[in-house]
Design an enzyme around this catalytic site. Structure first.
Site, PDB file in Angstrom:
ATOM      1  N   GLU A 168      11.681  71.708  21.186  1.00 36.41           N
ATOM      2  CA  GLU A 168      11.341  70.661  22.163  1.00 36.41           C
ATOM      3  C   GLU A 168      10.716  71.205  23.451  1.00 36.41           C
ATOM      4  OE1 GLU A 168      14.598  68.052  22.901  1.00 36.41           O
ATOM      5  OE2 GLU A 168      14.635  67.306  20.850  1.00 36.41           O
ATOM      6  N   GLU A 356      16.421  67.325  13.897  1.00 40.78           N
ATOM      7  CA  GLU A 356      17.542  66.694  14.595  1.00 40.78           C
ATOM      8  C   GLU A 356      17.415  65.183  14.480  1.00 40.78           C
ATOM      9  OE1 GLU A 356      18.176  67.710  18.720  1.00 40.78           O
ATOM     10  OE2 GLU A 356      17.760  69.830  18.356  1.00 40.78           O
TER      11      GLU A 356
END
Ligand code: GBH
Length: 450
Positions: A168, A356
Site C-alpha cells: 500500500e 487483504e
C-alpha cells in the site's frame, strides 16, 4: 449462471495475512533498530490511547503457538512481512544477524506446520535512521531498500517463493507526508514532495522485483500489493460503468498507471504540472519490470455514477450508510468484483491475488470461550460472493488472504480496532478463534462459500 455454492477454481490459494510491526512486538530486542512507527506512537495525540507496538501480539516469542493454531484451522498460506529495522537497524550499513536468524526460525516453524509463506518486504516500518536522512522524500531510501531487498531475498530465497515488494504505497507516502498523518512519520510537505515520495516508492517496488529475479532462485514469484482507489458503479449500466472506469483510471494514474504504463502518462504529467516528480534515466525500466501477479488490498469502495453533463459524479452517502467501526470502512461488498475487474480491464492484470480483505470492530468480547462475530462472518461471506462473481466472469483471481489472522496493532487506532478472526487478549496474550475463524476454516477446506 454459476452459483455461489460452486467451488472456487482448483488450486485457488486461501490464506490469512498479518504484518511484522502489527504483531511481532519485541520492538527493541535482539538488536532491532527503531522504526518510524516506534517513534510516531510516542508523539502524544497521534495514536489512540497512546498504544505502542512494543509488545503487540508478542508473536516474536509466540510464533510456534501461532503456527500451531494456524495449522489447526487449516491455514496453508500465510502472508507476513519482514521488519526492515530488524535486519538493518540503521536502514543500511551493517546487517543484524540476529534479525536474519529470527526469520530463519520463523520460516522453519512454518514449514514444520505445512504453511507456505507469502512475504512482503515492506509494510510501513521504515528504519527511523533513514527517516532522519529524508525518509521517502530522499533517494537514499531507494538505495537502502535495494540493498535490503538483495540481502533478504538472498538469505531466504531457499525458503520463500512468493514475494510482495511493498504494501500500500499510499499509506506510507501521501497519508504519511502530506497532512501530518494519520500515518508515520506524520510530516506536512508540498505536493511536489509527496509526488517525489510516490516515485521513490515505485523505484523500491522495481528493486524488489529485480532482487527476486536476480536472487530468488527457481520458482520465485513477485508482485506489488496495492490499495488502489476502488469505486463501484451505482447501477451496473453501461453509462455508470464507463463513469466508474474513468474515475478508477484517474485515481490510480500515479501508481498502477505508472507501473503498467511504463512511465508517467501525459494525463498524469498534465495534472501535476510543475509538481511532477524528478526522475532519472532508467527509472522506468526498473519500475515497469514485469511481475508475476498483482496483489490488491480491498476493503471498501466509493460509489460513482455518470454525471449529468458527462464524466463521472461521486455519490455522497447518506449518514446512515452501514459501515464497520473503522470510520473509512463503508460496507460495499461489490468492491471485490469491481476492483479486480477494473485492474484486469484497465491494466490487463493477468494474475490477481486479494492480499487483504476484512473488517474492524471495537467490542468483541470473549464470552464462555467464544467470540460470536457474526458481523464479520457476514462481511466475509458478502465479499467472497462478489469475488466469486468476478471469478465466474473470467477475472483471473488466483487467491485470497483474509486480514487478519489475529487482532493486532491497528496503526493510529492502536489496539482498539480488532480485525482478527482470532481474538487476542492483549493483557494475557491468550488467543481465541472467533466464530469467523471457524467458519473460514471450513471455507478454505471446502474451497467454496458456506
Ligand atoms: C490495510 O490498510 C493495511 O495494509 C493493514 O496494515 C491494516 O491493518 C488493514 O488494512 C486494516 O486497516 O486516513 O481517512 O484517509 C487498509 C487501507 C488505507 C484504510 C488508508 C484506511 C485511511 C483513510 N487503509 N485508510 S484516511
Amino acid at each position: 449462471m454459476i452459483s455461489y455454492a460452486c467451488p472456487f477454481p482448483e488450486n485457488f490459494v486461501w490464506g490469512v495475512a498479518t504484518a511484522a510491526p502489527q504483531i511481532e512486538g519485541a520492538a527493541f530486542e535482539d538488536g532491532k533498530g527503531e522504526s518510524i512507527w516506534d517513534r510516531y506512537t510516542r508523539i502524544p495525540g497521534k495514536v489512540l490511547k497512546g498504544d505502542t507496538l512494543d509488545v503487540a501480539c508478542d508473536h516474536y516469542h509466540k510464533f510456534n503457538e501461532d503456527f500451531a493454531l494456524m495449522r489447526r484451522l487449516g491455514v496453508k498460506s500465510y502472508r507476513l512481512s519482514l521488519a526492515w529495522p530488524r535486519i538493518f537497524p540503521q536502514g543500511d550499513g551493517s546487517v543484524n544477524q540476529a534479525g536474519l536468524d529470527f526469520y530463519h526460525r520463523l520460516f522453519d516453524a512454518m514449514a514444520e506446520n505445512d504453511i507456505t509463506p507469502w512475504v512482503t518486504l515492506f509494510h510501513w516500518d521504515l528504519p527511523q535512521a533513514l527517516e532522519d536522512r529524508g525518509g521517502w522524500t530522499s533517494r537514499v531510501t531507494v538505495d537502502a531498500f535495494a540493498k535490503y531487498a538483495d540481502t533478504v531475498v538472498k538469505a531466504f530465497g531457499g525458503k520463500v517463493k512468493n514475494w510482495i515488494t511493498l504494501n500500500e504505497i499510499r499509506c506510507f507516502t501521501v497519508l504519511a507526508y502530506k497532512n501530518g498523518g494519520p500515518k508515520a512519520p506524520g510530516r506536512t510537505e508540498s505536493d511536489a514532495v509527496v509526488n517525489q515520495t510516490y516515485h521513490h516508492a515505485l523505484l523500491c517496488h522495481g528493486h524488489g522485483v529485480r532482487a527476486v529475479r536476480e536472487f530468488g532462485g527457481r520458482g520465485a514469484r513477485v508482485g506489488l500489493t496495492d490499495n488502489c482507489d476502488v469505486c463501484i458503479p451505482v447501477s451496473e449500466t453501461p453509462r455508470d460503468i464507463a463513469a466508474a472506469r474513468q474515475w478508477f483510471t484517474e485515481r490510480n494514474l500515479h501508481i498502477l498507471g505508472a507501473i503498467y504504463g511504463g512511465g508517467y502518462s501525459p494525463a498524469y504529467l498534465e495534472r501535476v504540472g510543475a509538481d511532477a516528480p524528478k526522475t532519472e534515466a532508467g527509472d522506468f525500466k526498473l519500475i515497469s519490470m514485469p511481475t508475476d501477479f498483482l496483489g490488491l488490498n480491498i476493503y471498501t469502495a466509493t460509489h460513482v455514477r455518470a454525471g449529468a453533463a458527462g464524466g463521472y459524479e461521486v455519490v455522497t452517502l447518506p449518514v446512515n450508510y452501514p459501515r464497520a467501526d473503522s470510520v473509512w470502512l463503508n460496507l460495499v461488498p461489490q468492491c471485490m468484483y469491481w476492483a479486480t475487474r477494473m485492474v484486469r480491464d484497465v491494466y490487463g492484470a493477468s494474475s490477481i491475488y486479494v492480499t487483504e480483505n476484512g473488517c474492524g470492530y471495537d467490542e468483541e468480547p470473549v464470552i464462555g470461550g467464544e467470540v460470536n462475530d457474526l458481523h464479520r462472518r457476514e462481511y466475509l461471506r458478502a465479499h467472497l460472493r462478489e469475488l466469486h462473481r468476478a471469478v465466474a466472469d473470467g477475472v483471473p483471481i488466483h487467491g485470497y488472504f483474509l486480514w487478519s489472522f489475529m487482532d493486532n496493532y491497528e496503526w493510529e487506532d492502536g489496539y482498539t480496532r480488532r480485525f482478527g478472526v482470532v481474538h487476542c487478549d492483549f493483557a494475557t496474550q491468550v488467543r481465541t478463534p472467533k466464530l469467523s475463524a471457524l467458519w473460514y476454516a471450513k471455507v478454505m477446506e471446502a474451497n467454496r462459500i458456506l
